[in-house]
Design a protein around this motif. Structure first.
Motif, PDB file in Angstrom:
ATOM      1  N   VAL A 233      67.096 129.272 -20.293  1.00 44.16           N
ATOM      2  CA  VAL A 233      67.165 129.859 -18.953  1.00 44.16           C
ATOM      3  C   VAL A 233      67.457 131.361 -19.062  1.00 44.16           C
ATOM      4  CG1 VAL A 233      68.446 129.912 -16.776  1.00 44.16           C
ATOM      5  CG2 VAL A 233      67.919 127.723 -17.863  1.00 44.16           C
ATOM      6  N   GLU A 234      68.408 131.716 -19.922  1.00 40.34           N
ATOM      7  CA  GLU A 234      68.752 133.131 -20.094  1.00 40.34           C
ATOM      8  C   GLU A 234      67.566 133.943 -20.580  1.00 40.34           C
ATOM      9  OE1 GLU A 234      72.230 133.624 -22.656  1.00 40.34           O
ATOM     10  OE2 GLU A 234      72.964 131.771 -21.727  1.00 40.34           O
ATOM     11  N   VAL A 235      66.798 133.375 -21.511  1.00 38.70           N
ATOM     12  CA  VAL A 235      65.630 134.104 -22.011  1.00 38.70           C
ATOM     13  C   VAL A 235      64.623 134.309 -20.882  1.00 38.70           C
ATOM     14  CG1 VAL A 235      63.675 134.051 -23.613  1.00 38.70           C
ATOM     15  CG2 VAL A 235      65.930 133.315 -24.394  1.00 38.70           C
ATOM     16  N   ALA A 259      62.523 125.419 -14.097  1.00 37.01           N
ATOM     17  CA  ALA A 259      62.981 125.630 -12.714  1.00 37.01           C
ATOM     18  C   ALA A 259      63.349 127.091 -12.473  1.00 37.01           C
ATOM     19  CB  ALA A 259      64.167 124.717 -12.411  1.00 37.01           C
ATOM     20  N   ALA A 260      63.905 127.758 -13.476  1.00 37.96           N
ATOM     21  CA  ALA A 260      64.328 129.157 -13.318  1.00 37.96           C
ATOM     22  C   ALA A 260      63.151 130.129 -13.337  1.00 37.96           C
ATOM     23  CB  ALA A 260      65.309 129.533 -14.430  1.00 37.96           C
ATOM     24  N   SER A 261      62.025 129.703 -13.923  1.00 38.02           N
ATOM     25  CA  SER A 261      60.869 130.607 -14.033  1.00 38.02           C
ATOM     26  C   SER A 261      60.182 130.736 -12.678  1.00 38.02           C
ATOM     27  CB  SER A 261      59.893 130.066 -15.077  1.00 38.02           C
ATOM     28  OG  SER A 261      59.230 128.920 -14.574  1.00 38.02           O
ATOM     29  N   ASP A 262      59.278 131.710 -12.578  1.00 41.71           N
ATOM     30  CA  ASP A 262      58.533 131.892 -11.325  1.00 41.71           C
ATOM     31  C   ASP A 262      57.450 130.834 -11.197  1.00 41.71           C
ATOM     32  OD1 ASP A 262      59.740 134.518 -10.399  1.00 41.71           O
ATOM     33  OD2 ASP A 262      59.179 134.953 -12.474  1.00 41.71           O
ATOM     34  N   LEU A 263      56.985 130.337 -12.317  1.00 49.48           N
ATOM     35  CA  LEU A 263      55.959 129.296 -12.317  1.00 49.48           C
ATOM     36  C   LEU A 263      56.222 128.358 -13.482  1.00 49.48           C
ATOM     37  CD1 LEU A 263      53.207 128.177 -11.320  1.00 49.48           C
ATOM     38  CD2 LEU A 263      52.138 129.657 -13.024  1.00 49.48           C
TER      39      LEU A 263
END
Ligand code: ADP
Ligand code: MG
Length: 305
Positions: A233-235, A259-263
């Motif tokens: 997630v941090e990366v 989930a944290a990414s834009d896509l």
């Protein structure tokens, strides 16, 4: 008009083999700059197998496999399954208390002995012969794991105080090396991603050398290795400083990053956790479908204007 075009787009996606969770997903896909790719099971097939067994002095191959195979029989990790398969011919021991540390390995009681199977940097007291076995294996793109036991009382002349009581102290009894196969279409798909102006980044919990070896084979220049499950997630957040980030993954430990990414793009061959966290699920475990989905989103958005 906009929602209609996007809905048509999701229908086209489904026919290509990319299940798009909703019309808004296509809008997000268009602005993506960086595409983070999980290594095992995404760029590679994830069909790990044991390629070498290196027992320490005084240990046999069969003993090493039995200890490791029994300890790993409590885990569903692809590495664990491969070790269990390799050990099964010789029979497994009795698995007692079991503990799994994601991104690190397992600790278990095997026939009453404390056994750990760990990533090399989490192992202790490695004899230099095994340390060089590990380096050589990693340079070939393999994933070696260290098998460690903790016997009651001092071992090999170690003082009783170095035999720590927190479960970490132990003696390395060998190394088992595993290898995976790069998927046939990965290199071509990554080439197409670059043609679309995307920067691919390989993201993995695996060791740096193995990650580099795979990256070189498929044309990825940027590698983030030794990333712990919570570190993915941090990366993704860090990469977001350069613009929108797509993340492609298959594992339980990819779900938070998806989930944290834009896509988020999940492999259809992957775990339910990954698919639930993703905006797009690829029906086949083929990265060309991710390329198709991103191209589709760009076409769809162009039609609207
Ligand atoms: P990946 O990102 O490649 O799927 P993981 O985060 O699941 O990797 O694991 C990272 C590393 O932790 C593995 O390469 C391995 O060294 C170690 N590891 C994870 N699970 C296990 C296990 N069950 N047994 C031994 N080692 C493990
Ligand atoms: Mg994976």
């Amino acid at each position: 008009a906009t929602p209609t075009a996007l809905l048509v787009g999701t229908g086209v996606g489904a026919r290509m083999g990319a299940i798009i969770a909703g019309p808004d997903v296509l809008e997000r896909a268009r602005a993506v700059r960086t595409i983070a790719l999980d290594k095992t099971g995404t760029v590679t097939r994830g069909d790990l197998r044991v390629v070498a067994v290196h027992p320490a002095d005084g240990v046999t191959e069969a003993e090493l496999l039995r200890l490791a195979g029994t300890a790993e029989s409590g885990s569903e990790h692809p590495l664990a399954r491969a070790i269990v398969a390799a050990a099964s011919d010789g029979g497994l021991g009795e698995l007692g208390q079991f503990e799994n540390t994601p991104g690190e390995g397992v600790r278990a009681l095997v026939d009453g002995v404390e056994v750990a199977v760990l990533r090399p940097d989490a192992a202790e007291g490695l004899p230099s012969a095994l340390a060089s076995v590990i380096e050589d294996a990693q340079s070939r793109g393999e994933t070696p794991v260290v098998v460690q036991v903790r016997l009651p009382g001092p071992v090999d002349g170690a003082s009783p105080s170095s035999d720590s009581r927190d479960g970490s102290g132990g003696r390395a009894v060998g190394v088992i090396s595993l290898a995976d196969t790069v998927k046939e279409s990965s290199a071509e798909a990554i080439g197409r991603m670059k043609d679309l102006g995307l920067t691919p980044v390989l993201l993995t919990g695996d060791n740096e050398r193995a990650a580099r070896a795979v990256a070189t084979r498929v044309g990825i220049d940027e590698v983030r290795a030794n990333v712990r499950p919570e570190g993915k997630v941090e990366v993704v957040r860090e990469l977001q400083a350069r613009g929108q980030v797509a993340m492609v993954g298959d594992g339980v430990n990819d779900a938070a990053a998806l989930a944290a990414s834009d896509l988020g793009i999940a492999m259809g061959s992957g775990t339910d956790a990954a698919k639930e966290a993703a905006g797009i699920t690829l029906m086949r475990g083929d990265l060309m479908l991710a390329v198709d989905a991103i191209r589709l989103s760009r076409r769809t958005l162009r039609t609207i204007r």
